[in-house]
Design an enzyme around this catalytic site. Structure first.
Site, short mmCIF file in Angstrom:
data_model
loop_
_atom_site.label_atom_id
_atom_site.label_comp_id
_atom_site.label_asym_id
_atom_site.label_seq_id
_atom_site.Cartn_x
_atom_site.Cartn_y
_atom_site.Cartn_z
N ARG A 176 2.38 -33.25 -66.92
CA ARG A 176 2.12 -31.82 -66.75
C ARG A 176 2.80 -30.94 -67.78
NH1 ARG A 176 2.39 -31.62 -60.19
NH2 ARG A 176 0.41 -32.70 -59.97
N LEU A 202 4.68 -35.17 -52.38
CA LEU A 202 4.33 -35.53 -51.01
C LEU A 202 5.10 -36.79 -50.64
CD1 LEU A 202 0.47 -34.90 -51.11
CD2 LEU A 202 2.29 -33.34 -50.44
N GLY A 222 7.24 -28.13 -43.01
CA GLY A 222 6.31 -28.74 -43.96
C GLY A 222 6.41 -30.25 -43.84
N LEU A 223 5.94 -30.95 -44.85
CA LEU A 223 5.99 -32.40 -44.78
C LEU A 223 7.40 -32.89 -44.53
CD1 LEU A 223 3.60 -33.60 -47.58
CD2 LEU A 223 3.31 -33.71 -45.12
N ALA A 224 8.36 -32.31 -45.26
CA ALA A 224 9.73 -32.78 -45.11
C ALA A 224 10.28 -32.41 -43.74
CB ALA A 224 10.60 -32.19 -46.23
N GLY A 225 10.16 -31.14 -43.36
CA GLY A 225 10.75 -30.69 -42.11
C GLY A 225 10.10 -31.30 -40.88
N HIS A 281 4.36 -23.72 -60.51
CA HIS A 281 3.84 -24.59 -59.46
C HIS A 281 4.89 -25.24 -58.57
CE1 HIS A 281 1.25 -27.47 -57.54
NE2 HIS A 281 1.84 -28.50 -58.12
#
Ligand code: FAD
Ligand code: SF4
Ligand code: FES
Lengths: 640, 261
Positions: free
Chosen positions: A333, A444, A45-48, A404
């Site tokens: 939230r 993100l 994902g974004l991190a990996g 979420h």
């Protein structure tokens, strides 16, 4: 292996200088030596993807694993609304300091000052890098980057690419990763799932994997292991996460000695399309950015069955604007979710089952025109219409909160290292920066800060003290871990019941939503602790994986993940039970103010709670890391 | 609602597949197509049969995992829609529905409806990016990009890499997929320095991966759930020709791909 109390290793010096100083002081691996080290990154994902690419650019040998068929499918792809940065391009008074403060406050003072400050500092570099990668962020007519606002902020600091920001950022990171795959610096293992962590001499030495297409078990040794395996919100079954999102990598690491921090801190997002069907498999998020222009309301009186068009303005309750005039529809939230639940509990909810509130664009369409609204949210309107069959241009959307995001995750120190030396956790998989509640557009930012900018520095610091390729995959530790993985797969195959795995996942989800969801209390949590073991037993005698482990078996994959959820659920519940206060998303009904707001107990709970595995027969241990606020005062979170 | 499904079952890559007929009953119109398959799968498990394997994950039309040919159409009958965004209300009660995997030389079937799409990754690996190292970037506002260019780049960047374009194409060509990435980066100043290298590398990788040639059917654009326009293919061809002309060593590669906008 480290034992409590855990030192976060926060660098010395004034807050604003800590990261720069630390960077100047960390040990380095010389460029010619880097290729002698092998690093495993689990997750794309974004991190990996950002970590794997950046480590490879530095010259390390990287193995990147994902259970997806392509790195581009990681659930980061689904992020809609945007990414924060303290650029202050709007001249509206934003700064690193303000982003830092908003994030600490948004997290209800349950995160580390030094980590959050670093995150705010790095935010600007992320935008620079992503623009250089060719990410098509929204721009104004002069050609400059556009911004929008998100909950919990009074400045417009969110950068976005229509409603597909996560997709675009992920494709950027995927591109960077692909470039390194092409050059041979990264070996990519798709459709390959990590099933265990190998620990040798108290250090992370590698992983055991299963190739999903044929069930082949692999042993992979490395000098360091990085988990970038995302969040576990779909423990609730219905959530905004992808169906395959799971806790297995983190949970297996926990069983091998990595402590798990704040597991019960899970975010319930206020704007999702409500469930209408009992066989529904997922809840779709409607980006929080919609709250920039949409107004949230319910009828003033209970049991009002009229269609929204027939309810005049004077008989509507714009409850967020009424209760929180300063932030209104952009309240954070946790607060917005609880307010929605409260009005529905008063029988003022709308739609099937009365579990919904309106998100209304009529006023914004009138004020800004259809074109502007379509430019901003066109794809979200379309998505809503597809799912519900209703047209949001004509009638207000209906929304309701859904599980979420997991703020909880593996405990990491300032260097993003877990309590197992050599094991790092980044992105949603760690617990670090969001405290008890994450602000919109900051996941993100955190995933990319971790992957592009922090880990590549701090991992080198760890490796520099170690001989390269110390780990070999033929040792007793690897034998033992492989045997354990195989035995567990065999057990799953052997159950031979007739009940689908999803039935147990649904039941676990309902239980967790009921007792460990948006609001919690002692009696309910204790009830959950009593029920989970029974459910687990039924799972282990009732499921059918309908095939063997040496084939492409999608049910077996799912069964392993649900089995881990059934164990992890207990850790979550224990954490919620032990934290006798309300903070952020963790709302214990026993601890609230007279007007129903979360009541923190800073004297007793201004800490991170971390959980350590003992053995299957015993309850886990709890340890705390005290949080000290040197820069900010612990204050009541006021959005009114 | 009731349906009769004819679904492709294939145990493994090396084995032969066949259609198997399954009736499903009492399905709510508000269930998605994949949720309808979930219901069927739970029934199969209850009978001790292996459920139908299919790729899926986000179930909201963005990850590109889901991939089924439904009644002959990749992603089913609705334009601009992924399989996971189809709802049973989009089908007539009592309908017969045929469900098959993507069929293309470059996408071998792995099991039932799951195919191997790694070939698409290889096309991107061959150049679908800007080669900027982390840390090298100037301030984001150092270069302006016109709104039109940014919007056009976005339109191309919306591709989810599902492969429906390949499945729809009689030649199994990946031109639309490749064009989407090439056009995105060609629109932006950041993408220009590597323009020629990129397009040559990606087209070459496309051929190596077993994708067919484009003969202008444009079935791809019709099937594309993100409505990537067919004109991007012409743009890809232009980029390719320009690249080939400016770098003599690549002239040989240029020949099979000549057609005008
Ligand atoms: C619908 C939605 C909208 C969102 N919108 C926003 C937004 O607008 N702004 C914002 O800031 N944040 C948003 N978020 C949150 C944000 O998208 C995520 O927190 C973030 O993208 C997580 O990134 P990650 O890299 O940590 O994990 P992921 O992207 O989830 O990646 C996890 C990776 O790990 C792999 N993996 C996991 N376990 C294993 C295993 N055992 N073996 C092998 N591989 C494994 C997976 O294959 C995948 O590649 C949103 C989240 C959702 C669900
Ligand atoms: S171009 Fe369209 S059909 Fe082809 S992979 Fe991309 S999104 Fe799918
Ligand atoms: S499941 Fe993600 S696009 Fe369909």
């Amino acid at each position: 292996m480290r034992t409590p109390p855990f030192d976060p290793h926060t660098p010395e010096g004034p807050l604003a200088e800590k990261w720069q100083r630390h960077r100047a002081e960390v040990r380095l691996v010389s460029p010619t030596n880097r290729r002698r080290y092998r690093v495993i990154v689990v997750g794309s994902g974004l991190a990996g993807a950002s970590a794997a690419a950046s480590l490879a650019e530095l010259g390390y040998q990287v193995d990147c694993f994902t259970f997806h068929d392509s790195p581009r499918r990681a659930h980061s792809v689904a992020a809609q609304g945007g990414i924060n940065a303290a650029k202050n391009y709007r001249n509206d008074g934003d700064s690193v300091e303000r982003l830092f403060r908003d994030t600490i406050k948004g997290g209800d003072y349950r995160s580390r000052e030094a980590n959050v400050y670093r995150l705010a500092e790095i935010s600007n570099q992320i935008i620079d890098h992503c623009v250089a990668q060719g990410i098509p962020f929204a721009r104004d007519y002069a050609g400059y980057l556009d911004n929008r606002s998100f909950g919990g902020a009074q400045v417009a600091r969110t950068f976005y690419a229509r409603g597909q920001t996560g997709q675009q950022l992920l494709l950027g990171a995927y591109g960077a990763l692909s470039r390194q795959v092409h050059s041979g610096q990264v070996r990519l293992h798709t459709r390959t799932e990590m099933l265990d962590l190998v620990v040798e001499d108290g250090r992370a030495a590698g992983i055991i994997s299963r190739r999903l297409t044929d069930g082949r078990i692999g042993r992979h040794a490395a000098d360091a292991v990085v988990l970038a395996t995302g969040g576990y919100s779909n423990i609730y079954y219905l959530s905004t996460n992808a169906l395959a999102s799971n806790v297995t990598a983190g949970y297996r690491a926990y069983r091998r000695g990595a402590w798990f921090a704040n597991p019960s801190f899970t975010q319930i997002h206020p704007t999702c399309i409500p469930a209408v069907e009992d066989r529904q498999s997922k809840l779709t998020l409607m980006s929080e950015s919609l709250r920039n222009d949409g107004r949230i309301w319910v009828p003033q009186s209970a049991h009002d069955e009229r269609s929204p068009a027939d309810i005049p303005d004077t008989e509507r309750d714009y409850y967020l604007e009424r209760m929180y005039p300063a932030y209104g529809n952009l309240s954070p939230r946790d607060i917005s979710s609880r307010a929605a639940k409260a009005v529905c509990d008063e029988a003022r909810g709308v739609g099937p089952g009365g579990r919904g509130v309106y998100l209304d664009f009529a006023e914004a369409i009138g004020r800004l025109g259809r074109r502007v609204i379509s430019d901003r949210y066109g794809n979200l309107f379309q998505m809503y219409q597809r799912i519900t069959g209703e047209d949001p241009w004509q009638t207000p959307m209906r929304i309701y909160p859904a599980a979420h995001y997991s703020m909880g995750g593996l405990w990491v120190d300032y260097d993003l290292m877990t309590t197992v030396p050599g094991l790092f956790a980044i992105g949603e998989a760690n617990f670090s920066d969001h405290g008890a509640n994450r602000l919109g557009a900051s996941a993100l930012m955190q995933g990319l800060a971790d992957g592009y900018f922090i880990l590549p520095q701090t991992l080198g610091h760890y490796l520099a003290g170690r001989p390269p390729l110390a780990a070999q995959n033929g040792t007793a530790a690897f034998e033992e871990a492989q045997a354990a993985v195989e035995a567990r797969l065999k057990r799953l195959v052997a159950v031979g019941g007739r009940t689908p795995v999803d039935v147990f996942h649904r039941r676990l989800g309902e239980l967790m939503w009921e007792y460990c969801g948006m609001s919690r209390d002692r009696a309910g949590l204790e009830q959950a602790l009593a029920e989970i073991p029974t459910l687990r037993e039924e799972f282990w005698s009732g499921i059918c994986v309908c095939g063997g482990s040496e084939e492409f078996n999608v049910v077996l994959e799912k069964a392993g993940r649900v089995a881990d959820y059934l164990e992890f659920a207990e850790v979550m519940v224990r954490d919620a039970l032990a934290r006798e206060e309300s903070c952020g998303a963790h709302f214990r009904t026993e601890y609230q103010t007279a007007d129903g707001e979360a009541q923190r107990n800073d004297a007793a709970f201004a800490h991170v709670a971390a959980w350590g595995f003992r053995d299957d027969g015993s309850a886990p241990q709890r340890a705390i890391e005290p949080l000290s606020f040197e820069h900010l005062h612990l204050a009541e979170r006021n959005y009114r | 609602m009731d349906f009769t499904l004819h679904i492709w079952r294939q145990h493994g890559a090396a084995e032969a597949g066949r259609f198997v007929t399954y009736p499903v009953r009492g399905i709510s119109p508000d269930l998605s197509f994949l949720e309808m398959l979930d219901v069927l799968n739970e029934e199969l498990v209850g009978r001790g049969e292996a459920p139908i394997a299919f790729d899926h994950d986000c179930r909201e039309g963005i990850c590109g995992s889901c991939a089924m040919v439904i009644n002959g159409d990749p992603h089913g009958p609705l334009p601009g829609t992924t399989t996971c965004q189809l709802y049973m209300r989009h089908f007539a009660n009592g309908a017969e529905i045929t469900v098959e995997p993507w069929r293309a030389r470059a996408f071998p079937v792995l099991r039932d409806l799951i195919v191997d799409r790694a070939a698409l990754d290889r096309v991107i690996q061959a150049g679908g990016y800007v080669s900027v190292n982390t840390g090298a970037a100037p301030d984001a506002h150092a270069l302006t990009v016109s709104k039109q260019a940014a919007d056009a780049a976005f339109e191309a960047a919306a591709c989810i890499g599902c492969g429906a374009c390949v499945a729809a194409c009689p030649n199994g060509s990946a031109m639309l997929f490749t064009a989407a990435k090439v056009v995105q980066l060609a629109m932006l100043p950041q993408g220009r320095p590597e323009r020629a290298r990129r397009v040559i590398g990606m087209v070459e990788a496309m051929d190596d991966a077993g994708f067919g040639n484009c003969t202008n059917h444009y079935a791809c654009a019709e099937a594309c759930p993100k409505q990537i326009p067919a004109r991007f293919i012409a743009r890809l061809n232009r980029e390719f020709l320009n690249a080939a002309l400016t770098s003599r060593e690549f002239v040989e590669l240029a020949r099979p791909h000549e057609h005008e906008e």
